[in-house]
Write a protein that holds these residues in place. Sequence first.
Motif, PDB file in Angstrom:
ATOM      1  N   GLY A 146      -1.007   2.614   4.385  1.00 16.68           N
ATOM      2  CA  GLY A 146      -2.147   1.788   4.770  1.00 16.68           C
ATOM      3  C   GLY A 146      -2.450   1.864   6.253  1.00 16.68           C
ATOM      4  O   GLY A 146      -1.731   2.493   7.015  1.00 16.68           O
ATOM      5  N   ALA A 147      -3.563   1.255   6.647  1.00 19.19           N
ATOM      6  CA  ALA A 147      -4.082   1.205   8.018  1.00 19.19           C
ATOM      7  C   ALA A 147      -4.564   2.592   8.465  1.00 19.19           C
ATOM      8  O   ALA A 147      -4.462   3.576   7.719  1.00 19.19           O
ATOM      9  N   LYS A 148      -5.072   2.656   9.680  1.00 16.31           N
ATOM     10  CA  LYS A 148      -5.595   3.928  10.196  1.00 16.31           C
ATOM     11  C   LYS A 148      -4.437   4.837  10.568  1.00 16.31           C
ATOM     12  O   LYS A 148      -3.347   4.368  10.905  1.00 16.31           O
ATOM     13  N   GLY A 191      -4.375   4.433   5.118  1.00 21.26           N
ATOM     14  CA  GLY A 191      -5.016   3.715   4.012  1.00 21.26           C
ATOM     15  C   GLY A 191      -6.393   4.210   3.639  1.00 21.26           C
ATOM     16  O   GLY A 191      -7.134   3.504   2.964  1.00 21.26           O
ATOM     17  N   TYR A 192      -6.740   5.400   4.107  1.00 20.95           N
ATOM     18  CA  TYR A 192      -8.090   5.908   3.827  1.00 20.95           C
ATOM     19  C   TYR A 192      -8.073   7.235   3.072  1.00 20.95           C
ATOM     20  O   TYR A 192      -9.102   7.883   2.932  1.00 20.95           O
ATOM     21  N   ALA A 238      -0.557  -1.791   3.310  1.00 26.78           N
ATOM     22  CA  ALA A 238      -1.426  -2.531   4.238  1.00 26.78           C
ATOM     23  C   ALA A 238      -2.877  -2.115   4.048  1.00 26.78           C
ATOM     24  O   ALA A 238      -3.404  -1.272   4.773  1.00 26.78           O
ATOM     25  N   LEU A 239      -3.526  -2.693   3.024  1.00 23.75           N
ATOM     26  CA  LEU A 239      -4.935  -2.369   2.746  1.00 23.75           C
ATOM     27  C   LEU A 239      -5.809  -3.613   2.837  1.00 23.75           C
ATOM     28  O   LEU A 239      -6.995  -3.563   2.533  1.00 23.75           O
ATOM     29  N   GLY A 240      -5.226  -4.759   3.216  1.00 31.21           N
ATOM     30  CA  GLY A 240      -5.944  -6.039   3.166  1.00 31.21           C
ATOM     31  C   GLY A 240      -5.847  -6.627   1.758  1.00 31.21           C
ATOM     32  O   GLY A 240      -5.511  -5.918   0.794  1.00 31.21           O
ATOM     33  N   SER A 241      -6.154  -7.922   1.642  1.00 29.52           N
ATOM     34  CA  SER A 241      -6.051  -8.621   0.352  1.00 29.52           C
ATOM     35  C   SER A 241      -7.423  -8.814  -0.279  1.00 29.52           C
ATOM     36  O   SER A 241      -8.380  -9.079   0.444  1.00 29.52           O
ATOM     37  N   LYS A 282      -7.027  -6.098  -2.085  1.00 20.57           N
ATOM     38  CA  LYS A 282      -6.988  -4.662  -2.387  1.00 20.57           C
ATOM     39  C   LYS A 282      -5.537  -4.147  -2.529  1.00 20.57           C
ATOM     40  O   LYS A 282      -5.216  -3.410  -3.465  1.00 20.57           O
ATOM     41  N   GLY A 311      -1.094  -6.686   4.701  1.00 20.56           N
ATOM     42  CA  GLY A 311      -2.314  -6.928   5.491  1.00 20.56           C
ATOM     43  C   GLY A 311      -2.337  -6.212   6.817  1.00 20.56           C
ATOM     44  O   GLY A 311      -2.208  -4.994   6.871  1.00 20.56           O
ATOM     45  N   GLY A 312      -2.442  -6.985   7.891  1.00 16.93           N
ATOM     46  CA  GLY A 312      -2.560  -6.386   9.219  1.00 16.93           C
ATOM     47  C   GLY A 312      -1.227  -6.130   9.929  1.00 16.93           C
ATOM     48  O   GLY A 312      -1.223  -5.885  11.134  1.00 16.93           O
ATOM     49  N   ASP A 354      -0.754  -3.045  12.084  1.00 14.74           N
ATOM     50  CA  ASP A 354      -1.485  -3.182  13.350  1.00 14.74           C
ATOM     51  C   ASP A 354      -0.604  -3.900  14.376  1.00 14.74           C
ATOM     52  O   ASP A 354      -0.579  -3.532  15.547  1.00 14.74           O
ATOM     53  N   ARG A 408     -13.055 -18.682   8.274  1.00 18.51           N
ATOM     54  CA  ARG A 408     -11.869 -18.486   7.440  1.00 18.51           C
ATOM     55  C   ARG A 408     -10.948 -19.701   7.536  1.00 18.51           C
ATOM     56  O   ARG A 408     -10.346 -20.113   6.561  1.00 18.51           O
TER      57      ARG A 408
HETATM   58  N1  UDP Z   1      -7.243  -0.978   5.466  1.00 17.60           N
HETATM   59  C1  UDP Z   1      -6.952   0.264   4.918  1.00 17.60           C
HETATM   60  N2  UDP Z   1      -7.787   0.811   3.984  1.00 17.60           N
HETATM   61  C2  UDP Z   1      -8.893   0.167   3.529  1.00 17.60           C
HETATM   62  C3  UDP Z   1      -9.184  -1.123   4.064  1.00 17.60           C
HETATM   63  C4  UDP Z   1      -8.333  -1.676   5.023  1.00 17.60           C
HETATM   64  O1  UDP Z   1      -5.947   0.869   5.287  1.00 17.60           O
HETATM   65  O2  UDP Z   1      -9.580   0.699   2.671  1.00 17.60           O
HETATM   66  C5  UDP Z   1      -6.328  -1.539   6.475  1.00 17.60           C
HETATM   67  C6  UDP Z   1      -6.948  -1.833   7.826  1.00 17.60           C
HETATM   68  O3  UDP Z   1      -6.979  -0.654   8.608  1.00 17.60           O
HETATM   69  C7  UDP Z   1      -5.998  -2.886   8.365  1.00 17.60           C
HETATM   70  C8  UDP Z   1      -5.542  -3.626   7.105  1.00 17.60           C
HETATM   71  O4  UDP Z   1      -5.871  -2.775   6.016  1.00 17.60           O
HETATM   72  O5  UDP Z   1      -4.887  -2.268   8.975  1.00 17.60           O
HETATM   73  C9  UDP Z   1      -6.276  -4.940   6.851  1.00 17.60           C
HETATM   74  O6  UDP Z   1      -5.707  -5.921   7.533  1.00 17.60           O
HETATM   75  P1  UDP Z   1      -6.313  -7.407   7.519  1.00 17.60           P
HETATM   76  O7  UDP Z   1      -5.722  -8.101   8.656  1.00 17.60           O
HETATM   77  O8  UDP Z   1      -7.807  -7.363   7.351  1.00 17.60           O
HETATM   78  O9  UDP Z   1      -5.729  -7.943   6.146  1.00 17.60           O
HETATM   79  P2  UDP Z   1      -5.578  -9.435   5.647  1.00 17.60           P
HETATM   80  O10 UDP Z   1      -4.111  -9.735   5.815  1.00 17.60           O
HETATM   81  O11 UDP Z   1      -6.470 -10.304   6.481  1.00 17.60           O
HETATM   82  O12 UDP Z   1      -5.975  -9.342   4.208  1.00 17.60           O
END
Ligand code: UDP
Length: 238
Positions: A108-110, A136-137, A159-162, A164, A186-187, A190, A223
């Motif tokens: 996940g993440a960039k 994550g892309y 780590a794709l966010g919730s 997802k 999630g994040g 990051d 939020r």
């Molecule tokens: N992300 C990803 N692929 C996606 C959408 C999101 O890898 O298709 C990653 C994004 O780069 C970030 C994380 O998912 O690192 C999302 O974190 P966020 O804090 O938004 O998640 P939350 O804990 O708030 O759901």
Amino acid sequence: MEKEQYLGVSVSSLTYEEIIADIKKRIAAGKKSTVIAVNPEKVMAANRDPLVKELINESTYQIPDGVGMIIASMLKGGKIRERVTGVDMMGRLLRFAAEEGHGVFLYGAKEEVVSKAKENLERQIPGLIISGYENGYVQDQSALIQKINDSKAVLLFVALGSPKQELWIREHMNELKHVKVFQGVGGSFDVYSGMVKRAPAFFRKAGLEWLYRLIKEPKRIKRQMALPKFVLKVLASR
Ligand code: UDP
């Protein structure tokens, strides 16, 4: 297992160490475990969307991530008095993996975030084996599953966010042969990459992380309105 219920959502009352001890037993028994962070925002989302509720309630550990969960427990005579945050749970699990010699996979993440997180974590945690990672892309899911299987990782952080990441885990859990522990984080990558800063210790210890984040990012107010709404709903519930 010890659980409390808030607006139909299960929340685990176990501490970090109790979860680690339980996971260790479950791994030895060949069982898969899933960890999901629960906060007022997610409980409110679960009340709007039955799928979200199901994703939370079917997880092995629903950790109380957020001061709102402590307030709910105090109001309803529960025993949750400390937060178990997603990012710190991941940290504990990584140390556990290092001690046990279990491989870890980060998905996940960039690309620059996940690769930097891997580098930092391997430097900070002696003995940690991050046997693979993927951003994550990526599009090719079957190549990704193959890559995770080939890594023989026992712990997987997504780590794709919730929601997802939780949907992804549910869909692919049984194809991942070696993975025994799944956490949607999630994040957190990051944070571990150093690209996003956590609140200073003072705010964290005082349970005021939300205030720090609000000051830095005022648009989070939308939020964060979930918290008072959640507390009122819990009070009104039986
Ligand atoms: N992300 C990803 N692929 C996606 C959408 C999101 O890898 O298709 C990653 C994004 O780069 C970030 C994380 O998912 O690192 C999302 O974190 P966020 O804090 O938004 O998640 P939350 O804990 O708030 O759901």
